[in-house]
Design an enzyme around this catalytic site. Structure first.
Site, PDB file in Angstrom:
ATOM      1  N   GLU A  84      49.290  41.251  46.157  1.00 40.51           N
ATOM      2  CA  GLU A  84      51.067  40.408  46.030  1.00 40.51           C
ATOM      3  C   GLU A  84      51.578  40.753  45.177  1.00 40.51           C
ATOM      4  OE1 GLU A  84      51.492  38.348  48.710  1.00 40.51           O
ATOM      5  OE2 GLU A  84      49.320  37.680  48.888  1.00 40.51           O
ATOM      6  N   GLU A 115      26.997  44.777  45.461  1.00 44.19           N
ATOM      7  CA  GLU A 115      27.293  43.922  44.178  1.00 44.19           C
ATOM      8  C   GLU A 115      25.976  43.490  42.870  1.00 44.19           C
ATOM      9  OE1 GLU A 115      25.561  39.560  44.651  1.00 44.19           O
ATOM     10  OE2 GLU A 115      27.193  40.410  46.006  1.00 44.19           O
TER      11      GLU A 115
END
Length: 275
Positions: A84, A115
């Site tokens: 963004e 992960e």
């Protein structure tokens, strides 16, 4: 298994024990009520958030980058915040970077095993040549994700500023990082689903990191995003309105100035103010 029991994000809240018996209206009210705790949890963490923000802003204004790194929901939130920044603040895509365990494929498809790879977290940062001017923000709701631990360890050894964002107390990533931000929201409405309150808390803190850093970097005038990229019709309309209001001219003149400035809002405002 014992470690999981000690994590508040993995706990079971008995208030929600009969969730599956509620109708839609009741479920909506329960979730809305539960989410009210999140801003209070963020407020309680402000004494840790503020020093981190000050340090991040200083590095960024000295020419450094911000790199978010996480796995699963935490990683996706970091990538979202990074993505963004270019349209909102006209940053270069290399100034704020989001990395997720498993790579871009993990943005759309769950890759839970990724992960657990400590070495890969370090390798992903090494591939971006992280150094002393940079900021690395490790994001993990549990606070113990191996991928994030490895990344923060590498970042610290490379001299980067390290920030850890988690939703438990006394976490492993807080111990590794220089700034440990722990926003404790407690057990989730659906036990263990940290995309809920924990995700909301992380998004709130990430909003602070990017927005406050950009404000301090001079990318906001008043509360207007004068460095936005007017790349579509909606943003061009917003740009015209901003220039009109800030330069105190009509919208036709504002639009003309923007076209002359290749739709760079700051340049259009300066040109009009200087006549």
């Amino acid at each position: 298994m014992e470690l999981s029991r000690n994590l508040s994000t993995e706990g079971v809240d008995e208030r929600f024990a009969h969730l599956d018996t509620l109708d839609v209206a009741q479920l909506a009210r329960v979730m809305n009520e539960a989410d009210r705790d999140v801003p209070e949890a963020v407020e309680a963490a402000l004494p840790r958030i503020i020093p981190a923000l000050e340090a991040i802003s200083a590095r960024f204004n000295a020419g450094g980058r911000i790199l978010y790194i996480g796995a699963g929901t935490s990683g996706r939130l970091g990538v979202l915040d990074a993505s963004e920044c270019p349209p909102t603040f006209n940053t270069d895509p290399d100034q704020v970077i989001g990395l997720i365990a498993g790579g871009d494929q993990a943005l759309r498809s769950a890759m839970e095993g990724a992960e657990d790879d400590t070495a890969q977290g370090a390798a992903d940062l090494a591939a971006h040549d992280v150094g002393p001017r940079d900021v690395v923000v490790g994001i993990a709701s549990s606070g113990r994700t191996p991928y994030v631990v490895g990344a923060l360890q590498h970042a610290r050894s490379a001299g980067a500023l390290t920030v850890a964002l988690s939703c438990n107390t006394h976490t492993e990533i807080s111990a590794v990082a220089e700034h440990g931000i722990e926003v404790v929201v407690g057990p989730e409405v659906v036990a263990g689903s940290t995309r809920l309150r924990a995700g909301t808390a992380q998004k709130m803190v990430l909003n602070m990191i990017s927005t406050i850093t950009m404000v301090r970097a001079g990318k906001v005038l008043g509360n207007r995003m004068v460095d936005l990229r007017a790349t579509n019709e909606k943003l061009r309309i917003r740009a015209v309105r901003m220039v009109s209001e800030l330069a105190e001219v009509d919208e036709e003149r504002a639009s003309s100035a923007l076209e002359s400035a290749d739709w760079r809002v700051k340049d259009a405002i300066l040109a009009l103010r200087q006549n």
